[in-house]
Design a protein around this motif. Structure first.
Motif, PDB file in Angstrom:
ATOM      1  N   GLY A 173      51.222  -6.282 -34.007  1.00  0.00           N
ATOM      2  CA  GLY A 173      51.207  -5.088 -34.838  1.00  0.00           C
ATOM      3  C   GLY A 173      49.964  -5.004 -35.700  1.00  0.00           C
ATOM      4  N   MET A 174      49.562  -6.138 -36.277  1.00  0.00           N
ATOM      5  CA  MET A 174      48.336  -6.179 -37.073  1.00  0.00           C
ATOM      6  C   MET A 174      47.124  -5.859 -36.207  1.00  0.00           C
ATOM      7  SD  MET A 174      46.737  -6.904 -39.994  1.00  0.00           S
ATOM      8  CE  MET A 174      47.790  -7.935 -41.023  1.00  0.00           C
ATOM      9  N   ARG A 175      47.113  -6.341 -34.966  1.00  0.00           N
ATOM     10  CA  ARG A 175      45.980  -6.080 -34.075  1.00  0.00           C
ATOM     11  C   ARG A 175      45.823  -4.585 -33.819  1.00  0.00           C
ATOM     12  NH1 ARG A 175      44.745  -4.507 -29.278  1.00  0.00           N
ATOM     13  NH2 ARG A 175      46.940  -4.139 -28.768  1.00  0.00           N
ATOM     14  N   ARG A 176      46.930  -3.909 -33.492  1.00  0.00           N
ATOM     15  CA  ARG A 176      46.848  -2.477 -33.208  1.00  0.00           C
ATOM     16  C   ARG A 176      46.382  -1.709 -34.431  1.00  0.00           C
ATOM     17  NH1 ARG A 176      51.818  -3.539 -30.384  1.00  0.00           N
ATOM     18  NH2 ARG A 176      52.987  -2.734 -32.166  1.00  0.00           N
ATOM     19  N   TRP A 177      46.948  -2.027 -35.579  1.00  0.00           N
ATOM     20  CA  TRP A 177      46.563  -1.324 -36.815  1.00  0.00           C
ATOM     21  C   TRP A 177      45.095  -1.570 -37.138  1.00  0.00           C
ATOM     22  CZ3 TRP A 177      44.645  -3.262 -41.408  1.00  0.00           C
ATOM     23  CH2 TRP A 177      44.553  -2.342 -42.466  1.00  0.00           C
ATOM     24  N   LEU A 178      44.635  -2.806 -37.006  1.00  0.00           N
ATOM     25  CA  LEU A 178      43.253  -3.137 -37.343  1.00  0.00           C
ATOM     26  C   LEU A 178      42.275  -2.402 -36.435  1.00  0.00           C
ATOM     27  CD1 LEU A 178      41.189  -4.807 -38.928  1.00  0.00           C
ATOM     28  CD2 LEU A 178      41.515  -6.643 -37.252  1.00  0.00           C
ATOM     29  N   HIS A 179      42.571  -2.350 -35.132  1.00  0.00           N
ATOM     30  CA  HIS A 179      41.661  -1.665 -34.215  1.00  0.00           C
ATOM     31  C   HIS A 179      41.576  -0.176 -34.533  1.00  0.00           C
ATOM     32  CE1 HIS A 179      41.418  -4.817 -30.755  1.00  0.00           C
ATOM     33  NE2 HIS A 179      41.282  -5.360 -31.948  1.00  0.00           N
ATOM     34  N   LEU A 180      42.712   0.440 -34.830  1.00  0.00           N
ATOM     35  CA  LEU A 180      42.696   1.859 -35.167  1.00  0.00           C
ATOM     36  C   LEU A 180      41.918   2.110 -36.454  1.00  0.00           C
ATOM     37  CD1 LEU A 180      46.388   2.866 -34.315  1.00  0.00           C
ATOM     38  CD2 LEU A 180      44.324   3.590 -33.100  1.00  0.00           C
ATOM     39  N   ASP A 181      42.108   1.232 -37.431  1.00  0.00           N
ATOM     40  CA  ASP A 181      41.433   1.429 -38.712  1.00  0.00           C
ATOM     41  C   ASP A 181      39.927   1.192 -38.590  1.00  0.00           C
ATOM     42  OD1 ASP A 181      41.253   0.718 -41.996  1.00  0.00           O
ATOM     43  OD2 ASP A 181      42.864   2.056 -41.360  1.00  0.00           O
ATOM     44  N   LEU A 182      39.537   0.186 -37.799  1.00  0.00           N
ATOM     45  CA  LEU A 182      38.108  -0.056 -37.600  1.00  0.00           C
ATOM     46  C   LEU A 182      37.456   1.102 -36.854  1.00  0.00           C
ATOM     47  CD1 LEU A 182      38.018  -3.860 -36.680  1.00  0.00           C
ATOM     48  CD2 LEU A 182      37.097  -2.797 -38.748  1.00  0.00           C
ATOM     49  N   ALA A 183      38.209   1.719 -35.917  1.00  0.00           N
ATOM     50  CA  ALA A 183      37.661   2.841 -35.149  1.00  0.00           C
ATOM     51  C   ALA A 183      37.365   4.036 -36.044  1.00  0.00           C
ATOM     52  CB  ALA A 183      38.626   3.243 -34.036  1.00  0.00           C
ATOM     53  N   ARG A 184      38.038   4.142 -37.181  1.00  0.00           N
ATOM     54  CA  ARG A 184      37.760   5.238 -38.113  1.00  0.00           C
ATOM     55  C   ARG A 184      36.473   4.991 -38.903  1.00  0.00           C
ATOM     56  NH1 ARG A 184      43.476   4.397 -39.143  1.00  0.00           N
ATOM     57  NH2 ARG A 184      44.695   6.002 -38.091  1.00  0.00           N
ATOM     58  N   ARG A 185      35.984   3.739 -38.850  1.00  0.00           N
ATOM     59  CA  ARG A 185      34.804   3.384 -39.633  1.00  0.00           C
ATOM     60  C   ARG A 185      33.569   3.136 -38.768  1.00  0.00           C
ATOM     61  NH1 ARG A 185      39.299   1.561 -42.327  1.00  0.00           N
ATOM     62  NH2 ARG A 185      39.198   1.321 -44.594  1.00  0.00           N
ATOM     63  N   LEU A 186      33.735   2.450 -37.638  1.00  0.00           N
ATOM     64  CA  LEU A 186      32.597   2.033 -36.820  1.00  0.00           C
ATOM     65  C   LEU A 186      32.161   3.171 -35.899  1.00  0.00           C
ATOM     66  CD1 LEU A 186      33.745  -1.577 -35.880  1.00  0.00           C
ATOM     67  CD2 LEU A 186      32.144  -0.889 -37.670  1.00  0.00           C
ATOM     68  N   GLY A 187      30.919   3.564 -35.991  1.00  0.00           N
ATOM     69  CA  GLY A 187      30.391   4.605 -35.130  1.00  0.00           C
ATOM     70  C   GLY A 187      30.901   5.993 -35.442  1.00  0.00           C
ATOM     71  N   ALA A 188      31.553   6.173 -36.559  1.00  0.00           N
ATOM     72  CA  ALA A 188      32.129   7.473 -36.904  1.00  0.00           C
ATOM     73  C   ALA A 188      31.076   8.395 -37.520  1.00  0.00           C
ATOM     74  CB  ALA A 188      33.290   7.287 -37.877  1.00  0.00           C
ATOM     75  N   SER A 189      31.263   9.693 -37.306  1.00  0.00           N
ATOM     76  CA  SER A 189      30.401  10.681 -37.952  1.00  0.00           C
ATOM     77  C   SER A 189      30.699  10.691 -39.447  1.00  0.00           C
ATOM     78  CB  SER A 189      30.662  12.073 -37.372  1.00  0.00           C
ATOM     79  OG  SER A 189      30.494  12.084 -35.969  1.00  0.00           O
TER      80      SER A 189
END
Length: 307
Positions: free
Chosen positions: A47-63
Motif C-alpha cells: 500500500g505504501m508503494r502504490r501511494w508513494l509512486h502516485l505521489d512522486l508522479a505528481r512531483r517528478l516531471g510535472a508541469s
C-alpha cells in the motif's frame, strides 16, 4: 554516503525524496550520472508503494502547477531486500557460488516448511499451531496446509530480519525467545521446525550469511553490483536494529544510501534515547518497556508505543 532523514509527516519526507531523485546521487556529478539508471526504493508495504509512486508522479516531471508527471524505472523492494541484494552481490564478488534460487526466500521456504509439516510427527496438534498463527494475524477459517506453511514462512522471515540473535541461538540448539529467555513449551515447535528446515535447505540462514560477508563487504563494497543510490522509505522502526545499520553503513561506503523515517516527535525521541541509554537495552520484552512514560502527550504516547 549514508543519510538519515526524519520528519513528523510522511508528506514532508516525500517532498525531500522527490528533490533527491531529481538530482544525481551523492558523489556523482551531472556528467557521470546516467538518468536511465534504475532507482532502488524499498518501502514497508505494498500500500505504501502504490501511494508513494502516485505521489512522486505528481512531483517528478510535472508541469508547473499541475500534477501531470510520471515515475518510471523504479525497482520496488522491501527493506529486508537490501540484505538479500547485498548478499547476492557479495557472493558474485567474493567468488561464492550463486544460489540457484535462494531457498530462504519466502516462496521457496513455504514449500520446505510444507514438506516438514507433512513428514514431522514432532509438531503439536493443529490446535496449538492454529492458536500461534492466530496471534500473528493469520486467518483460520478453512486454512489449508499450504496457507499455514506460508504464514510460518513469513514469520521465520521476520525473525531473520528482526531477531537475528535469536535465530543464531536456535541454530545451536538453544531455544530462546527474542529477549533471550527460554521458550515456553507450547512454542518449542518453532525452533525445532526451523532447524529441520535449515537442514533441508543445506544453506546457511540469511543472518548467518550476513555475518560471514560483513567483513568482505567493508572491503569490497565498490565492486558490488548495486545501483549508485538506494532508498529505504517510510519506516518508523529500523528493521534488524543495529544489524541493519551495520549493513547500511557498509554499503554507504561506496553507494548513496538514503533512509527516510517517520518520527512523530523529535523531542520525544531524544528523551526516550536519553532514557534507554546507548546502546539501548534489547533484552527487555515490549511488556516491560516503560519508555512511553517519558512522552507527555497522551495521543502520541498511545500511537507511538510499539505493540
Amino acid at each position: 554516503m549514508l543519510e538519515i532523514h526524519t520528519a513528523g509527516r510522511i508528506e514532508t519526507l516525500v517532498d525531500r525524496l522527490a528533490v533527491q531523485l531529481s538530482r544525481p546521487p551523492n558523489g556523482l556529478g551531472e556528467a557521470s550520472w546516467d538518468p536511465l539508471t534504475p532507482e532502488w526504493i524499498a518501502v514497508p508495504s505494498e500500500g505504501m508503494r502504490r501511494w508513494l509512486h502516485l505521489d512522486l508522479a505528481r512531483r517528478l516531471g510535472a508541469s508547473v502547477g499541475h500534477g501531470d508527471g510520471i515515475i518510471a524505472n523504479v525497482v520496488s523492494a522491501h527493506p529486508s531486500s537490501l540484505r538479500q541484494a547485498v548478499l547476492a552481490a557479495a557472493r558474485s564478488v567474493t567468488g561464492v557460488r550463486e544460489l540457484t534460487g535462494d531457498p530462504w526466500r519466502i516462496e521457496a521456504l513455504t514449500w520446505s516448511i510444507l514438506a516438514e509439516l507433512h513428514a514431522a510427527p514432532f509438531l503439536p496438534t493443529d490446535g496449538v499451531v492454529a492458536e500461534q498463527l492466530r496471534r500473528i494475524g493469520a486467518p483460520q477459517e478453512g486454512m489449508s496446509r499450504w496457507a499455514r506453511a506460508r504464514h510460518i514462512a513469513e514469520l521465520f522471515d521476520r525473525y531473520h530480519v528482526h531477531r537475528a540473535d535469536m535465530v543464531h541461538r536456535w541454530s545451536t540448539g538453544d531455544d530462546v525467545d527474542g529477549t533471550g529467555r527460554p521458550l515456553d513449551e507450547s512454542h518449542r515447535w518453532q525452533p525445532e521446525l526451523w532447524r529441520r528446515v535449515a537442514d533441508r535447505t543445506g544453506v546457511p540462514s540469511p543472518p548467518a550469511q550476513l555475518v560471514e560477508q560483513m567483513d568482505r563487504l567493508h572491503l569490497r563494497t565498490s565492486s558490488l553490483d548495486l545501483p549508485p543510490r538506494l532508498v529505504v522509505f517510510g519506516l518508523s522502526v529500523l528493521p534488524g536494529g543495529v544489524g541493519f545499520m551495520d549493513l547500511a553503513q557498509a554499503v554507504g561506503a561506496s553507494r548513496d544510501v538514503q533512509l527516510y523515517m517517520v518520527e512523530p516527535s523529535p523531542e520525544a525521541s531524544r528523551r526516550i534515547a536519553a532514557t534507554v541509554g546507548t546502546p539501548p537495552d534489547t533484552s527487555r520484552s515490549r511488556a516491560e518497556d516503560r519508555t512511553w512514560r517519558v512522552v507527555d502527550h497522551p495521543l502520541l504516547r498511545s500511537w507511538g508505543r510499539l505493540q
